[in-house]
Motif scaffolding. Structure first.
Motif, PDB file in Angstrom:
ATOM      1  N   ASP A   1       8.501   3.549 -13.308  1.00 14.83           N
ATOM      2  CA  ASP A   1       9.564   2.749 -13.951  1.00 14.83           C
ATOM      3  C   ASP A   1       9.277   1.448 -13.476  1.00 14.83           C
ATOM      4  O   ASP A   1       9.408   0.519 -14.128  1.00 14.83           O
ATOM      5  CB  ASP A   1      10.916   3.482 -13.903  1.00 14.83           C
ATOM      6  N   SER A   2       9.320   1.155 -12.170  1.00 16.87           N
ATOM      7  CA  SER A   2       9.090  -0.097 -11.305  1.00 16.87           C
ATOM      8  C   SER A   2       8.834   0.145 -10.032  1.00 16.87           C
ATOM      9  O   SER A   2       8.861   1.350  -9.454  1.00 16.87           O
ATOM     10  CB  SER A   2      10.656  -0.727 -11.528  1.00 16.87           C
ATOM     11  N   MET A   3       8.409  -1.067  -9.314  1.00 17.76           N
ATOM     12  CA  MET A   3       8.023  -1.034  -8.077  1.00 17.76           C
ATOM     13  C   MET A   3       8.368  -2.216  -7.526  1.00 17.76           C
ATOM     14  O   MET A   3       8.222  -3.480  -8.044  1.00 17.76           O
ATOM     15  CB  MET A   3       6.508  -1.071  -7.647  1.00 17.76           C
ATOM     16  N   GLN A   4       8.626  -2.544  -6.329  1.00 19.20           N
ATOM     17  CA  GLN A   4       9.132  -3.824  -5.721  1.00 19.20           C
ATOM     18  C   GLN A   4       8.944  -3.753  -4.058  1.00 19.20           C
ATOM     19  O   GLN A   4       8.998  -2.598  -3.371  1.00 19.20           O
ATOM     20  CB  GLN A   4      10.482  -4.207  -6.068  1.00 19.20           C
ATOM     21  N   LEU A   5       8.845  -4.703  -3.417  1.00 16.78           N
ATOM     22  CA  LEU A   5       8.492  -5.132  -2.040  1.00 16.78           C
ATOM     23  C   LEU A   5       9.823  -5.109  -1.070  1.00 16.78           C
ATOM     24  O   LEU A   5       9.568  -5.146  -0.022  1.00 16.78           O
ATOM     25  CB  LEU A   5       7.596  -6.391  -1.796  1.00 16.78           C
TER      26      LEU A   5
ATOM     27  N   GLU B   1      -1.400  -6.135  -6.854  1.00 17.97           N
ATOM     28  CA  GLU B   1      -0.705  -6.648  -7.929  1.00 17.97           C
ATOM     29  C   GLU B   1       0.668  -6.876  -7.343  1.00 17.97           C
ATOM     30  O   GLU B   1       1.598  -7.980  -7.605  1.00 17.97           O
ATOM     31  CB  GLU B   1      -0.757  -5.628  -9.201  1.00 17.97           C
ATOM     32  N   LEU B   2       1.019  -5.725  -6.774  1.00 10.27           N
ATOM     33  CA  LEU B   2       2.619  -5.807  -5.940  1.00 10.27           C
ATOM     34  C   LEU B   2       2.513  -6.986  -5.024  1.00 10.27           C
ATOM     35  O   LEU B   2       3.564  -7.745  -4.854  1.00 10.27           O
ATOM     36  CB  LEU B   2       2.818  -4.250  -5.435  1.00 10.27           C
ATOM     37  N   ALA B   3       1.522  -7.002  -4.167  1.00  7.30           N
ATOM     38  CA  ALA B   3       1.739  -8.354  -3.329  1.00  7.30           C
ATOM     39  C   ALA B   3       1.772  -9.605  -3.856  1.00  7.30           C
ATOM     40  O   ALA B   3       2.530 -10.577  -3.372  1.00  7.30           O
ATOM     41  CB  ALA B   3       0.703  -8.264  -2.219  1.00  7.30           C
ATOM     42  N   ALA B   4       0.899  -9.783  -5.136  1.00  2.00           N
ATOM     43  CA  ALA B   4       1.157 -10.877  -5.757  1.00  2.00           C
ATOM     44  C   ALA B   4       2.499 -11.358  -6.462  1.00  2.00           C
ATOM     45  O   ALA B   4       2.980 -12.264  -6.667  1.00  2.00           O
ATOM     46  CB  ALA B   4      -0.115 -10.937  -6.647  1.00  2.00           C
ATOM     47  N   HIS B   5       3.040 -10.256  -7.016  1.00  4.74           N
ATOM     48  CA  HIS B   5       4.277 -10.430  -8.055  1.00  4.74           C
ATOM     49  C   HIS B   5       5.472  -9.933  -7.280  1.00  4.74           C
ATOM     50  O   HIS B   5       6.664 -10.409  -7.916  1.00  4.74           O
ATOM     51  CB  HIS B   5       3.924  -9.627  -9.167  1.00  4.74           C
ATOM     52  N   GLU B   6       5.486  -9.219  -6.100  1.00  2.00           N
ATOM     53  CA  GLU B   6       6.686  -8.564  -5.483  1.00  2.00           C
ATOM     54  C   GLU B   6       7.263  -7.625  -6.161  1.00  2.00           C
ATOM     55  O   GLU B   6       8.011  -7.107  -5.561  1.00  2.00           O
ATOM     56  CB  GLU B   6       7.521  -9.552  -5.060  1.00  2.00           C
ATOM     57  N   MET B   7       7.258  -7.588  -7.491  1.00  2.00           N
ATOM     58  CA  MET B   7       7.951  -6.658  -8.336  1.00  2.00           C
ATOM     59  C   MET B   7       7.186  -6.139  -9.574  1.00  2.00           C
ATOM     60  O   MET B   7       6.776  -7.458 -10.086  1.00  2.00           O
ATOM     61  CB  MET B   7       9.381  -7.176  -8.703  1.00  2.00           C
ATOM     62  N   LEU B   8       6.851  -5.047  -9.926  1.00  2.00           N
ATOM     63  CA  LEU B   8       6.178  -4.693 -11.187  1.00  2.00           C
ATOM     64  C   LEU B   8       7.212  -3.609 -12.026  1.00  2.00           C
ATOM     65  O   LEU B   8       7.609  -3.047 -11.579  1.00  2.00           O
ATOM     66  CB  LEU B   8       4.883  -3.991 -10.897  1.00  2.00           C
ATOM     67  N   GLU B   9       6.935  -4.247 -13.462  1.00  2.00           N
ATOM     68  CA  GLU B   9       7.658  -3.275 -14.184  1.00  2.00           C
ATOM     69  C   GLU B   9       6.881  -2.282 -14.988  1.00  2.00           C
ATOM     70  O   GLU B   9       5.458  -2.024 -14.355  1.00  2.00           O
ATOM     71  CB  GLU B   9       8.350  -4.300 -15.402  1.00  2.00           C
ATOM     72  N   GLU B  10       7.237  -1.454 -15.453  1.00  2.00           N
ATOM     73  CA  GLU B  10       6.642   0.125 -16.057  1.00  2.00           C
ATOM     74  C   GLU B  10       5.326  -0.377 -16.595  1.00  2.00           C
ATOM     75  O   GLU B  10       4.185   0.069 -16.447  1.00  2.00           O
ATOM     76  CB  GLU B  10       7.383   0.625 -16.982  1.00  2.00           C
TER      77      GLU B  10
ATOM     78  N   TYR C   1       0.871  -1.153  -0.291  1.00  2.00           N
ATOM     79  CA  TYR C   1      -0.034  -0.114   0.030  1.00  2.00           C
ATOM     80  C   TYR C   1       0.942   1.442   0.076  1.00  2.00           C
ATOM     81  O   TYR C   1       0.590   2.354  -0.652  1.00  2.00           O
ATOM     82  CB  TYR C   1      -0.917   0.010   1.226  1.00  2.00           C
ATOM     83  N   HIS C   2       1.741   1.196   0.933  1.00  2.00           N
ATOM     84  CA  HIS C   2       2.826   2.463   0.877  1.00  2.00           C
ATOM     85  C   HIS C   2       3.434   2.730  -0.641  1.00  2.00           C
ATOM     86  O   HIS C   2       3.330   3.791  -0.891  1.00  2.00           O
ATOM     87  CB  HIS C   2       4.017   2.066   1.676  1.00  2.00           C
ATOM     88  N   GLU C   3       4.023   1.734  -0.995  1.00  2.00           N
ATOM     89  CA  GLU C   3       4.535   1.906  -2.470  1.00  2.00           C
ATOM     90  C   GLU C   3       3.596   2.182  -3.573  1.00  2.00           C
ATOM     91  O   GLU C   3       3.664   3.113  -4.465  1.00  2.00           O
ATOM     92  CB  GLU C   3       5.323   0.546  -3.025  1.00  2.00           C
ATOM     93  N   SER C   4       2.296   1.767  -3.468  1.00  2.00           N
ATOM     94  CA  SER C   4       1.237   2.074  -4.472  1.00  2.00           C
ATOM     95  C   SER C   4       0.823   3.528  -4.290  1.00  2.00           C
ATOM     96  O   SER C   4       0.567   4.143  -5.230  1.00  2.00           O
ATOM     97  CB  SER C   4       0.006   0.965  -4.207  1.00  2.00           C
TER      98      SER C   4
ATOM     99  N   SER D   1      -5.857  -1.591  -6.159  1.00  4.10           N
ATOM    100  CA  SER D   1      -5.840  -2.615  -7.191  1.00  4.10           C
ATOM    101  C   SER D   1      -3.938  -2.706  -7.224  1.00  4.10           C
ATOM    102  O   SER D   1      -3.639  -3.773  -7.567  1.00  4.10           O
ATOM    103  CB  SER D   1      -6.245  -2.082  -8.545  1.00  4.10           C
ATOM    104  N   LEU D   2      -3.399  -1.736  -7.349  1.00  4.85           N
ATOM    105  CA  LEU D   2      -1.837  -1.669  -7.436  1.00  4.85           C
ATOM    106  C   LEU D   2      -1.219  -2.358  -6.352  1.00  4.85           C
ATOM    107  O   LEU D   2      -0.298  -3.343  -6.508  1.00  4.85           O
ATOM    108  CB  LEU D   2      -1.328  -0.383  -7.906  1.00  4.85           C
ATOM    109  N   ALA D   3      -1.644  -2.112  -5.255  1.00  2.00           N
ATOM    110  CA  ALA D   3      -1.081  -2.985  -3.804  1.00  2.00           C
ATOM    111  C   ALA D   3      -1.478  -4.508  -4.156  1.00  2.00           C
ATOM    112  O   ALA D   3      -0.552  -5.334  -3.711  1.00  2.00           O
ATOM    113  CB  ALA D   3      -1.740  -2.514  -2.867  1.00  2.00           C
TER     114      ALA D   3
END
Length: 163
Positions: free
Chosen positions: A26-30, A141-150, A9-12, A137-139
């Motif tokens: 560009d990217s997000m990760q846990l 996705e991030l929780a499910a994949h641990e890293m999201l690209e652009e 949630y924080h990163e989202s 929604s983004l949180a």
């Protein structure tokens, strides 16, 4: 609430507000290892502002809003209003935003007031549509994949956030 969900949630929060203000994520990760710019951290969100001058107050304000959006998203999710200056995991965000804020106003008291007023406005806006559904929604996705690209981030945000 587990740390992974809170971090998502924080990163989202960073990503949604950065995107809403015209940036590209560009990217997000846990997780985030220490590098030349940041200490080791729970998560990471890289917002690219493109070709803009970082020496304008408008750009500085966009960066402050984006930085503080992470703690605000986590506050909303937790249902608690904690202060980023005193809550350990958010102190780096607060200090980074403060350094940028001091470039707008050289007065530390005015800088703190500016950042606190930004937190109040972010809190008010981020709870509403389309921000909160986009963050959630983004949180997920991030929780499910641990890293999201652009492309993955853009797909989620493009659905929720009209530019």
């Amino acid at each position: 609430m587990d740390d992974e969900t809170l971090t998502a949630y924080h990163e989202s929060g960073h990503a949604v507000i950065g995107y809403a203000l015209g940036g590209k994520v560009d990217s997000m990760q846990l997780w985030g290892e220490a590098d030349d710019y940041l200490p080791e951290r729970f998560g990471d969100c890289r917002v690219n502002w493109g070709k803009v001058s970082g020496n304008t107050d408008w750009q500085r304000q966009r960066e402050i809003m984006t930085i503080l959006a992470g703690p605000v998203a986590e506050m909303i999710y937790r249902g608690e209003k904690l202060h980023p200056a005193t809550y350990g995991p958010w102190q780096h965000d607060w200090q980074t935003a403060g350094a940028i804020g001091l470039e707008i106003t050289r007065d530390p008291v005015k800088c703190t007031r500016l950042m606190e007023s930004i937190i109040v406005e972010l809190h008010r806006h981020m709870q509403k549509e389309p921000c909160w559904p986009a963050i959630a929604s983004l949180a997920d996705e991030l929780a499910a994949h641990e890293m999201l690209e652009e492309e993955q981030v853009a797909e989620v945000l493009g659905f929720w956030m009209a530019r």
